[in-house]
Design an enzyme around this catalytic site. Sequence first.
Site, mmCIF file in Angstrom:
data_model
loop_
_atom_site.group_PDB
_atom_site.id
_atom_site.type_symbol
_atom_site.label_atom_id
_atom_site.label_comp_id
_atom_site.label_asym_id
_atom_site.label_seq_id
_atom_site.Cartn_x
_atom_site.Cartn_y
_atom_site.Cartn_z
ATOM 1 N N ASP A 75 1.380 1.227 15.568
ATOM 2 C CA ASP A 75 0.693 1.446 16.851
ATOM 3 C C ASP A 75 0.609 0.145 17.662
ATOM 4 O O ASP A 75 0.369 0.185 18.860
ATOM 5 C CB ASP A 75 -0.711 2.008 16.603
ATOM 6 C CG ASP A 75 -1.544 1.168 15.641
ATOM 7 O OD1 ASP A 75 -0.958 0.462 14.782
ATOM 8 O OD2 ASP A 75 -2.787 1.208 15.722
ATOM 9 N N GLN B 29 0.843 -1.211 0.000
ATOM 10 C CA GLN B 29 0.000 0.000 0.000
ATOM 11 C C GLN B 29 0.875 1.256 0.000
ATOM 12 O O GLN B 29 0.689 2.163 -0.814
ATOM 13 C CB GLN B 29 -0.866 0.045 1.255
ATOM 14 C CG GLN B 29 -1.819 -1.107 1.430
ATOM 15 C CD GLN B 29 -2.786 -0.807 2.557
ATOM 16 O OE1 GLN B 29 -3.846 -0.211 2.314
ATOM 17 N NE2 GLN B 29 -2.471 -1.204 3.775
ATOM 18 N N TYR C 221 3.436 -9.847 15.699
ATOM 19 C CA TYR C 221 3.699 -8.766 14.739
ATOM 20 C C TYR C 221 4.245 -7.530 15.461
ATOM 21 O O TYR C 221 5.281 -6.968 15.078
ATOM 22 C CB TYR C 221 2.403 -8.442 13.980
ATOM 23 C CG TYR C 221 2.439 -7.146 13.206
ATOM 24 C CD1 TYR C 221 3.126 -7.046 11.998
ATOM 25 C CD2 TYR C 221 1.778 -6.005 13.675
ATOM 26 C CE1 TYR C 221 3.153 -5.851 11.284
ATOM 27 C CE2 TYR C 221 1.791 -4.814 12.972
ATOM 28 C CZ TYR C 221 2.483 -4.739 11.774
ATOM 29 O OH TYR C 221 2.514 -3.555 11.078
ATOM 30 N N TYR D 129 8.984 2.510 8.652
ATOM 31 C CA TYR D 129 7.645 2.642 9.261
ATOM 32 C C TYR D 129 7.436 1.577 10.326
ATOM 33 O O TYR D 129 7.790 0.409 10.140
ATOM 34 C CB TYR D 129 6.562 2.565 8.171
ATOM 35 C CG TYR D 129 6.650 3.795 7.300
ATOM 36 C CD1 TYR D 129 5.926 4.939 7.612
ATOM 37 C CD2 TYR D 129 7.577 3.861 6.258
ATOM 38 C CE1 TYR D 129 6.086 6.105 6.872
ATOM 39 C CE2 TYR D 129 7.747 5.019 5.513
ATOM 40 C CZ TYR D 129 6.989 6.139 5.831
ATOM 41 O OH TYR D 129 7.163 7.295 5.117
#
Length: 292
Positions: free
Chosen positions: A101, A11, A124, A98
């Site tokens: 959260d 993305q 993750y 990147y």
Amino acid sequence: MNTVLFGKNGQLGWEFQRCLPLLGKVVALGRENLDLCNLDAVQETLRKAGPSLIVNASAYTDVDGAETNPELARTINALAPGVMAEMSRKLGAVFIHYSTDYVFDGKTDTPYTEMDPTHPLNVYGKSKLEGEENIKQAADAYLILRTSWVYSLRGNSFVNKVLGWSRKNSTLRIVDDQMSSPTWARMLADIAVLLLAQDQGNQFEKIRERSGIYHLAGSGYTSRYEWAKQILANDPGRSEQTIQTIEPGRSTEFPTPATRPLFSALDCSRFEKTFGLRLPPWDSTLALAMAG
Ligand SMILES: NC(=O)c1ccc[n+]([C@@H]2O[C@H](COP(=O)([O-])OP(=O)(O)OC[C@H]3O[C@@H](n4cnc5c(N)ncnc54)[C@H](OP(=O)(O)O)[C@@H]3O)[C@@H](O)[C@H]2O)c1
């Protein structure tokens, strides 16, 4: 200027392919060019290309899949970024990476700042946190940009999933107890290129001096349920929707292999103050993303 971009088909990577060429030559790499599990190949590719900028838009982002593939998630999310960071230092390049959260446990009701303690709930999140640590140790000039609920109008994003469900079902039930900030992938890429363009003539000195972790997401926060309602309201093909009702649900109704933080909105004021930018509200950005 010479840039190497990892993760060109994701993305974020797709959006970077659109705007990074404004800065100069770009070597854009996807899985078909380089498997990030091959750490020697990552090192060798960077050595040969000799970039002054490395952008890592790649990641193992299958949050549930990571629970059963922890080593793979760790290699892509922690070890490969560590190699990229080390190479950025050796080459004198700036490294843009990147994070997520999901490094937080969500046991709060106010947006997280960069000073808040991390405590990931799933594999993750742990792998992304280890990636942050590896970068901090290896890189000289870097930005680690923690973001949340990234979407685009391509691929299997939450926006496209909701649009797909809306054409097959009469009722949708979406959790309203998970809160965070939807973030348009295009906005993330545009912001990075804006910062880099402002600083390019100065050999990225401003970015080098401000190396560190920053929170960067759509302004404000919402629940997945409210987000889904906004997606349906902004749908340019509303007449094709079969949806009659959209109902709020609880996370406990939809058990998943990975536990997700319930509240993971990010306070982005450090980024805004440091770089003199104002992040637009998530809902107006969504409306723009869906209009075009
Ligand atoms: N998506 C979110 O909601 C979210 C939330 C917070 C933070 N983030 C972070 O934001 C960044 C961008 O996320 P995104 O949503 O753009 O991710 P994405 O769409 O899943 O793209 C990740 C890219 O990484 C590539 N990749 C994965 N394993 C690879 C391997 N072994 N070799 C080569 N390439 C590999 C994938 O290749 P394939 O296309 O071939 O699979 C994919 O193109 C990531 O750092 C992510 O952790 C995302």
